[in-house]
Motif scaffolding. Sequence first.
Motif, mmCIF file in Angstrom:
data_model
loop_
_atom_site.group_PDB
_atom_site.id
_atom_site.type_symbol
_atom_site.label_atom_id
_atom_site.label_comp_id
_atom_site.label_asym_id
_atom_site.label_seq_id
_atom_site.Cartn_x
_atom_site.Cartn_y
_atom_site.Cartn_z
ATOM 1 N N ARG A 3 0.845 -1.183 0.000
ATOM 2 C CA ARG A 3 0.000 0.000 0.000
ATOM 3 C C ARG A 3 0.879 1.230 0.000
ATOM 4 O O ARG A 3 1.960 1.213 0.563
ATOM 5 C CB ARG A 3 -0.874 0.003 1.248
ATOM 6 N N ALA A 4 0.415 2.300 -0.604
ATOM 7 C CA ALA A 4 1.236 3.511 -0.680
ATOM 8 C C ALA A 4 1.450 4.083 0.715
ATOM 9 O O ALA A 4 0.572 4.004 1.575
ATOM 10 C CB ALA A 4 0.546 4.542 -1.554
ATOM 11 N N ALA A 5 2.625 4.648 0.914
ATOM 12 C CA ALA A 5 2.915 5.268 2.200
ATOM 13 C C ALA A 5 1.983 6.453 2.417
ATOM 14 O O ALA A 5 1.714 7.227 1.511
ATOM 15 C CB ALA A 5 4.358 5.736 2.220
ATOM 16 N N ALA A 6 1.470 6.578 3.642
ATOM 17 C CA ALA A 6 0.549 7.665 3.941
ATOM 18 C C ALA A 6 1.297 8.973 4.180
ATOM 19 O O ALA A 6 0.751 10.048 4.050
ATOM 20 C CB ALA A 6 -0.265 7.314 5.179
ATOM 21 N N GLY A 7 2.581 8.844 4.502
ATOM 22 C CA GLY A 7 3.323 10.019 4.949
ATOM 23 C C GLY A 7 3.794 10.897 3.808
ATOM 24 O O GLY A 7 3.731 10.539 2.645
ATOM 25 N N VAL A 8 4.273 12.046 4.204
ATOM 26 C CA VAL A 8 4.875 12.991 3.269
ATOM 27 C C VAL A 8 6.210 12.406 2.828
ATOM 28 O O VAL A 8 6.886 11.740 3.591
ATOM 29 C CB VAL A 8 5.137 14.329 4.010
ATOM 30 N N GLY A 46 6.341 13.724 11.313
ATOM 31 C CA GLY A 46 5.527 13.334 12.450
ATOM 32 C C GLY A 46 6.032 12.061 13.094
ATOM 33 O O GLY A 46 7.173 11.648 12.892
ATOM 34 N N THR A 47 5.149 11.417 13.836
ATOM 35 C CA THR A 47 5.556 10.197 14.529
ATOM 36 C C THR A 47 5.206 8.973 13.681
ATOM 37 O O THR A 47 4.394 9.059 12.745
ATOM 38 C CB THR A 47 4.838 10.078 15.875
ATOM 39 N N ILE A 48 5.772 7.839 14.069
ATOM 40 C CA ILE A 48 5.426 6.631 13.315
ATOM 41 C C ILE A 48 3.985 6.227 13.617
ATOM 42 O O ILE A 48 3.331 5.595 12.784
ATOM 43 C CB ILE A 48 6.423 5.472 13.567
ATOM 44 N N GLY A 49 3.483 6.636 14.779
ATOM 45 C CA GLY A 49 2.068 6.404 15.093
ATOM 46 C C GLY A 49 1.176 7.139 14.097
ATOM 47 O O GLY A 49 0.169 6.615 13.619
ATOM 48 N N GLU A 50 1.565 8.376 13.775
ATOM 49 C CA GLU A 50 0.776 9.155 12.801
ATOM 50 C C GLU A 50 0.902 8.574 11.398
ATOM 51 O O GLU A 50 -0.055 8.594 10.617
ATOM 52 C CB GLU A 50 1.249 10.617 12.816
ATOM 53 N N GLY A 55 2.094 3.004 6.240
ATOM 54 C CA GLY A 55 2.822 4.207 5.856
ATOM 55 C C GLY A 55 4.284 4.087 6.251
ATOM 56 O O GLY A 55 5.184 4.443 5.485
ATOM 57 N N LEU A 56 4.516 3.555 7.441
ATOM 58 C CA LEU A 56 5.895 3.404 7.924
ATOM 59 C C LEU A 56 6.668 2.409 7.057
ATOM 60 O O LEU A 56 7.787 2.689 6.613
ATOM 61 C CB LEU A 56 5.892 2.941 9.391
ATOM 62 N N ILE A 57 6.043 1.272 6.786
ATOM 63 C CA ILE A 57 6.732 0.260 5.952
ATOM 64 C C ILE A 57 7.075 0.867 4.585
ATOM 65 O O ILE A 57 8.196 0.732 4.085
ATOM 66 C CB ILE A 57 5.876 -1.009 5.775
ATOM 67 N N VAL A 171 7.281 -4.605 11.296
ATOM 68 C CA VAL A 171 7.262 -3.493 12.246
ATOM 69 C C VAL A 171 6.171 -3.761 13.275
ATOM 70 O O VAL A 171 5.136 -4.359 12.969
ATOM 71 C CB VAL A 171 7.018 -2.130 11.562
ATOM 72 N N VAL A 172 6.459 -3.327 14.510
ATOM 73 C CA VAL A 172 5.475 -3.523 15.564
ATOM 74 C C VAL A 172 5.641 -2.424 16.614
ATOM 75 O O VAL A 172 6.773 -1.965 16.849
ATOM 76 C CB VAL A 172 5.613 -4.948 16.175
ATOM 77 N N GLY A 173 4.530 -1.989 17.183
ATOM 78 C CA GLY A 173 4.596 -1.019 18.268
ATOM 79 C C GLY A 173 5.010 -1.718 19.550
ATOM 80 O O GLY A 173 4.603 -2.861 19.812
ATOM 81 N N ALA A 174 5.866 -1.064 20.334
ATOM 82 C CA ALA A 174 6.391 -1.689 21.553
ATOM 83 C C ALA A 174 6.831 -0.580 22.506
ATOM 84 O O ALA A 174 7.008 0.564 22.088
ATOM 85 C CB ALA A 174 7.558 -2.603 21.208
#
Length: 350
Positions: A3-8, A46-50, A55-57, A171-174
């Motif tokens: 999927r396309a990255a959501a971020g800038v 921004g943050t990886i949460g945002e 988006g992060l991948i 990737v995983v939140g931790a």
Amino acid sequence: MLRAAAGVRGAHSAGHGYGHGVRTGPDGAGMDRVAKRERGGTGRMGTIGELGEFGLIGRLTRGLPRGADVRLGPGDDAAVVAAPDGRVVATTDLLVEGRHFRRDWSGPYDIGRKAAAQNLADVVAMGARPTALLVGFAAPPSTDADWAVRLYDGLADECRRAGASVAGGDVVGAPGITLAVTALGDLGGGRPLTRSGARPGDVVAVRGRLGYASAGWALLAEGRDGPPELLDAHRRPEPPYEAGAEAREAGATALLDVSDGLVQDLGHIAAASGVRIDVDSATLVVPEVLGPDGLRHVLTGGEDHGFAGTFPPDSPPPPSWTVIGSVREGDGVRVDGRVPDATGWDHFRG
Ligand SMILES: Nc1ncnc2c1ncn2[C@@H]1O[C@H](COP(=O)(O)OP(=O)(O)OP(=O)(O)O)[C@@H](O)[C@H]1O
Ligand SMILES: Cc1ncc(C[n+]2csc(CCOP(=O)(O)O)c2C)c(N)n1
Ligand SMILES: [Mg+2]
């Protein structure tokens, strides 16, 4: 497809961006400035949460080196990596915040380099050519996306040094940062350089830095400033990856990378080969920059990922190696004839 990255689109600098001084003093002086620099960017992404998981991948996997060995890279359920030899060398190492690195001591770029290097060195220590890394990345959602991108810049650059590519990951939140890296390699038709091949009569030799990372870590742990080459050695090992091919060509009987401490790691060769290893401390290179405890750092310090190997007496290592001892009948490691009281790092003994 991913999927396309959501971020800038990333506006981070490709430069290293690490300074040379100690990140924190006992009084925490300069922490704000240091923390800003070490976040690794401006926070523009921004943050990886945002950014979100996908988006992060998308952002992390953009622009990674892709060598010919990686037939299918990040984006599917699994990667496809060529194994021209028919055998795959595989190794995995964790890099855990607070255990292997601290974010106030090391910037993201260096942490990425270190995560890759400690795995690539293990592949090289088998006499193999590193082909691909799989990268597990756990981080708090509050982590700056720029920080994560800089970490991947480090991973990618270290891969380039060793001729490998990032083939995939997770990737995983931790609660804290953990990198779980798996490295693959190809033996190119050669025999693996195991720890079990040392024979009485062989010479013992080392290649690459010893003691630097340990001396740098000691300075950082004491909150002291010191020579940049020591502090940076803790932050980012520079394994001489050519050592694997050199050792193989010279007919090495055993090889490993020195990760936990020279004496301890030579002990692995001694145990696996059923031999005794004698080290002559007078032959060890102990640069003055290592300070008054230089010999201790060289003998017991880990994380430089230099290489130690054994070579038959009639086919010695090339001049880039330093002969430091010999293999005898018996067991264990002796330094100047004595059993050393300190040998190296043990994760569970502190
Ligand atoms: N949890 C585990 N499960 C299976 N095998 C393991 C596990 N942990 C370690 N090993 C194996 O034990 C051997 C020694 O592991 P170790 O992690 O000490 O490797 P090393 O190269 O000596 O050091 P480093 O951790 O710095 O790479 C390796 O062959 C490794 O695959
Ligand atoms: C914050 C912090 N505290 C302590 C150390 C020292 N250290 C950690 S792991 C290790 C040996 C290799 O580990 P492994 O066997 O996992 O490759 C050493 C010498 C450090 N680098 N950072
Ligand atoms: Mg190793």
